[in-house]
Write a protein that holds these residues in place. Sequence first.
Motif, PDB file in Angstrom:
ATOM      1  N   ASN A  99      -7.114   1.168 -18.988  1.00  0.00           N
ATOM      2  CA  ASN A  99      -7.920   1.386 -20.178  1.00  0.00           C
ATOM      3  C   ASN A  99      -7.269   2.400 -21.115  1.00  0.00           C
ATOM      4  OD1 ASN A  99     -10.057  -0.347 -19.304  1.00  0.00           O
ATOM      5  ND2 ASN A  99     -10.718   1.257 -17.894  1.00  0.00           N
ATOM      6  N   ASP A 100      -7.078   3.622 -20.613  1.00  0.00           N
ATOM      7  CA  ASP A 100      -6.521   4.694 -21.432  1.00  0.00           C
ATOM      8  C   ASP A 100      -5.068   4.981 -21.097  1.00  0.00           C
ATOM      9  OD1 ASP A 100      -9.016   5.243 -22.766  1.00  0.00           O
ATOM     10  OD2 ASP A 100      -9.686   6.106 -20.867  1.00  0.00           O
ATOM     11  N   PHE A 101      -4.453   4.125 -20.316  1.00  0.00           N
ATOM     12  CA  PHE A 101      -3.065   4.334 -19.929  1.00  0.00           C
ATOM     13  C   PHE A 101      -2.407   2.999 -19.620  1.00  0.00           C
ATOM     14  CE2 PHE A 101      -5.882   5.139 -16.276  1.00  0.00           C
ATOM     15  CZ  PHE A 101      -5.487   4.124 -15.421  1.00  0.00           C
ATOM     16  N   VAL A 102      -1.083   3.038 -19.452  1.00  0.00           N
ATOM     17  CA  VAL A 102      -0.306   1.840 -19.155  1.00  0.00           C
ATOM     18  C   VAL A 102       0.492   2.094 -17.880  1.00  0.00           C
ATOM     19  CG1 VAL A 102       1.494   0.273 -19.973  1.00  0.00           C
ATOM     20  CG2 VAL A 102      -0.122   1.277 -21.604  1.00  0.00           C
ATOM     21  N   TYR A 103       0.485   1.128 -16.973  1.00  0.00           N
ATOM     22  CA  TYR A 103       1.257   1.245 -15.729  1.00  0.00           C
ATOM     23  C   TYR A 103       2.734   0.930 -15.961  1.00  0.00           C
ATOM     24  CZ  TYR A 103      -2.923   1.182 -12.694  1.00  0.00           C
ATOM     25  OH  TYR A 103      -4.099   1.463 -12.048  1.00  0.00           O
ATOM     26  N   ALA A 104       3.597   1.609 -15.218  1.00  0.00           N
ATOM     27  CA  ALA A 104       4.984   1.167 -15.101  1.00  0.00           C
ATOM     28  C   ALA A 104       5.018  -0.089 -14.241  1.00  0.00           C
ATOM     29  CB  ALA A 104       5.828   2.263 -14.462  1.00  0.00           C
ATOM     30  N   THR A 105       6.120  -0.812 -14.302  1.00  0.00           N
ATOM     31  CA  THR A 105       6.262  -2.025 -13.485  1.00  0.00           C
ATOM     32  C   THR A 105       6.634  -1.683 -12.052  1.00  0.00           C
ATOM     33  OG1 THR A 105       6.979  -3.237 -15.448  1.00  0.00           O
ATOM     34  CG2 THR A 105       7.425  -4.253 -13.303  1.00  0.00           C
ATOM     35  N   GLU A 106       7.567  -0.747 -11.891  1.00  0.00           N
ATOM     36  CA  GLU A 106       8.056  -0.390 -10.560  1.00  0.00           C
ATOM     37  C   GLU A 106       7.119   0.616  -9.890  1.00  0.00           C
ATOM     38  OE1 GLU A 106      10.547  -1.415  -8.527  1.00  0.00           O
ATOM     39  OE2 GLU A 106      10.715  -3.029 -10.002  1.00  0.00           O
ATOM     40  N   PRO A 107       6.629   0.308  -8.702  1.00  0.00           N
ATOM     41  CA  PRO A 107       5.791   1.270  -7.974  1.00  0.00           C
ATOM     42  C   PRO A 107       6.599   2.488  -7.550  1.00  0.00           C
ATOM     43  CG  PRO A 107       5.615  -0.949  -7.028  1.00  0.00           C
ATOM     44  CD  PRO A 107       6.792  -0.955  -7.950  1.00  0.00           C
ATOM     45  N   THR A 108       5.898   3.595  -7.340  1.00  0.00           N
ATOM     46  CA  THR A 108       6.534   4.719  -6.658  1.00  0.00           C
ATOM     47  C   THR A 108       6.879   4.251  -5.247  1.00  0.00           C
ATOM     48  OG1 THR A 108       4.347   5.550  -6.035  1.00  0.00           O
ATOM     49  CG2 THR A 108       5.385   6.518  -7.979  1.00  0.00           C
ATOM     50  N   PHE A 109       5.848   3.765  -4.549  1.00  0.00           N
ATOM     51  CA  PHE A 109       6.003   3.175  -3.221  1.00  0.00           C
ATOM     52  C   PHE A 109       4.867   2.186  -2.999  1.00  0.00           C
ATOM     53  CE2 PHE A 109       8.156   7.261  -2.437  1.00  0.00           C
ATOM     54  CZ  PHE A 109       9.299   6.838  -1.798  1.00  0.00           C
ATOM     55  N   ALA A 110       5.078   1.246  -2.083  1.00  0.00           N
ATOM     56  CA  ALA A 110       3.999   0.442  -1.520  1.00  0.00           C
ATOM     57  C   ALA A 110       3.815   0.976  -0.102  1.00  0.00           C
ATOM     58  CB  ALA A 110       4.359  -1.039  -1.513  1.00  0.00           C
ATOM     59  N   TYR A 111       2.780   1.792   0.080  1.00  0.00           N
ATOM     60  CA  TYR A 111       2.603   2.529   1.331  1.00  0.00           C
ATOM     61  C   TYR A 111       1.870   1.703   2.384  1.00  0.00           C
ATOM     62  CZ  TYR A 111       3.451   6.660  -1.635  1.00  0.00           C
ATOM     63  OH  TYR A 111       3.972   7.583  -2.508  1.00  0.00           O
ATOM     64  N   THR A 112       2.359   1.743   3.600  1.00  0.00           N
ATOM     65  CA  THR A 112       1.561   1.239   4.716  1.00  0.00           C
ATOM     66  C   THR A 112       0.575   2.327   5.119  1.00  0.00           C
ATOM     67  OG1 THR A 112       3.270   2.030   6.240  1.00  0.00           O
ATOM     68  CG2 THR A 112       3.353  -0.286   5.611  1.00  0.00           C
ATOM     69  N   THR A 113      -0.586   1.927   5.582  1.00  0.00           N
ATOM     70  CA  THR A 113      -1.592   2.888   6.020  1.00  0.00           C
ATOM     71  C   THR A 113      -1.644   2.926   7.543  1.00  0.00           C
ATOM     72  OG1 THR A 113      -3.346   1.219   5.918  1.00  0.00           O
ATOM     73  CG2 THR A 113      -2.994   2.571   3.942  1.00  0.00           C
ATOM     74  N   ALA A 114      -2.276   3.961   8.047  1.00  0.00           N
ATOM     75  CA  ALA A 114      -2.433   4.109   9.499  1.00  0.00           C
ATOM     76  C   ALA A 114      -3.686   4.932   9.755  1.00  0.00           C
ATOM     77  CB  ALA A 114      -1.215   4.787  10.113  1.00  0.00           C
ATOM     78  N   PHE A 115      -4.154   4.881  10.984  1.00  0.00           N
ATOM     79  CA  PHE A 115      -5.326   5.652  11.397  1.00  0.00           C
ATOM     80  C   PHE A 115      -4.875   6.832  12.259  1.00  0.00           C
ATOM     81  CE2 PHE A 115      -7.173   1.582  10.359  1.00  0.00           C
ATOM     82  CZ  PHE A 115      -8.445   1.872   9.884  1.00  0.00           C
ATOM     83  N   VAL A 116      -5.719   7.848  12.303  1.00  0.00           N
ATOM     84  CA  VAL A 116      -5.515   8.963  13.226  1.00  0.00           C
ATOM     85  C   VAL A 116      -6.684   9.006  14.195  1.00  0.00           C
ATOM     86  CG1 VAL A 116      -5.432  11.474  13.451  1.00  0.00           C
ATOM     87  CG2 VAL A 116      -4.114  10.358  11.680  1.00  0.00           C
ATOM     88  N   VAL A 117      -6.387   9.220  15.474  1.00  0.00           N
ATOM     89  CA  VAL A 117      -7.422   9.380  16.502  1.00  0.00           C
ATOM     90  C   VAL A 117      -7.004  10.523  17.425  1.00  0.00           C
ATOM     91  CG1 VAL A 117      -8.065   6.930  16.476  1.00  0.00           C
ATOM     92  CG2 VAL A 117      -6.316   7.737  18.089  1.00  0.00           C
ATOM     93  N   ARG A 118      -7.905  10.941  18.295  1.00  0.00           N
ATOM     94  CA  ARG A 118      -7.526  11.932  19.307  1.00  0.00           C
ATOM     95  C   ARG A 118      -6.518  11.315  20.280  1.00  0.00           C
ATOM     96  NH1 ARG A 118     -12.716  12.815  17.993  1.00  0.00           N
ATOM     97  NH2 ARG A 118     -13.510  11.235  19.438  1.00  0.00           N
ATOM     98  N   ARG A 119      -5.696  12.147  20.843  1.00  0.00           N
ATOM     99  CA  ARG A 119      -4.594  11.661  21.671  1.00  0.00           C
ATOM    100  C   ARG A 119      -5.080  10.872  22.882  1.00  0.00           C
ATOM    101  NH1 ARG A 119       0.559  11.565  21.816  1.00  0.00           N
ATOM    102  NH2 ARG A 119       0.720  12.650  19.824  1.00  0.00           N
ATOM    103  N   ASP A 120      -6.275  11.184  23.395  1.00  0.00           N
ATOM    104  CA  ASP A 120      -6.785  10.470  24.572  1.00  0.00           C
ATOM    105  C   ASP A 120      -7.641   9.261  24.206  1.00  0.00           C
ATOM    106  OD1 ASP A 120      -8.977  11.761  23.532  1.00  0.00           O
ATOM    107  OD2 ASP A 120      -9.538  12.795  25.394  1.00  0.00           O
ATOM    108  N   ASP A 121      -7.669   8.902  22.916  1.00  0.00           N
ATOM    109  CA  ASP A 121      -8.475   7.777  22.436  1.00  0.00           C
ATOM    110  C   ASP A 121      -7.592   6.534  22.382  1.00  0.00           C
ATOM    111  OD1 ASP A 121     -10.107   5.970  21.116  1.00  0.00           O
ATOM    112  OD2 ASP A 121     -10.767   7.394  19.585  1.00  0.00           O
ATOM    113  N   SER A 122      -7.972   5.478  23.088  1.00  0.00           N
ATOM    114  CA  SER A 122      -7.165   4.259  23.153  1.00  0.00           C
ATOM    115  C   SER A 122      -7.496   3.260  22.045  1.00  0.00           C
ATOM    116  CB  SER A 122      -7.363   3.575  24.512  1.00  0.00           C
ATOM    117  OG  SER A 122      -8.727   3.201  24.681  1.00  0.00           O
TER     118      SER A 122
END
Length: 267
Positions: A99-122
């Motif tokens: 709306n009030d801005f224009v995107y560049a074509t090239e992304p900074t990054f396309a990030y993969t996501t991940a979850f965090v859990v406690r170490r003993d959580d399967s």
Amino acid sequence: MSRNKLYCHVAVSLFFSAASQSQAEPLKICYDQWAPMTMFPSEASPARGVVIDMVDEIYTSKGYQTEYFEVPLARGLDMVAEGLCDMLPEYLFSKNSENDFVYATEPTFAYTTAFVVRRDDSWRYSGIESVEGRRVATGPGWDYSSMSVEYQNYLDDPKHSSFVEVIAGDDDVVDRALRMIRDHRVDTYVDNDLVLQYALNRLGLEEDLRIVRPGLEKKLVERPIFSKKIPAAKRQKLIRIWNEGRLALKGIQEKSLLDKYDVRFEE
């Protein structure tokens, strides 16, 4: 070379250096804290993050003098919309946002996501059904729909409100979410994989928590945005410089920037 000639040579060099800097075109950049991608510098650490390092390298090499404004994201978006900043280096790409801005074509990054859990959580994420009954943390107004419509709908559904912990604040949501997982106040949190790697290392929580993959179904695509208040020719030039510069940084140079902050994309 005599001492007088040396002084004269140094004086001339300093003059032309100062003149060159004064002629450099200013570039005003707003950005928010999202370590290690974008970071507010401090006396203890002058680092500004992977993406800001990219921006600085790309534009200073083309003769621009960068000026940074460290602000919360909402304020940064307003400043770009008002023309107080020329650009903001990272914003979630959405076809409905321009709306009030224009995107560049090239992304900074396309990030993969991940979850965090406690170490003993399967637990592992295997679709929205696997989230049922788990206490999840998120930030106020955060939108995950570009990565998973089902996950966003789950957070928005009032019947799940007792399982969704919305953490108020601008700068330390990630840190607080991770500590809440450690303290058994919530069970999981999802974010950019690189952000999670950096936070666990910085907070010293690697013995208490662990990152689990895969994350949400789609990648998080972020692109720089540029103000519509600046002249169209200038905006188009800035976008072109970014697009060409970002492509040139792929490969070894990109890895070097990530290595500086001790993060990497997992295969």
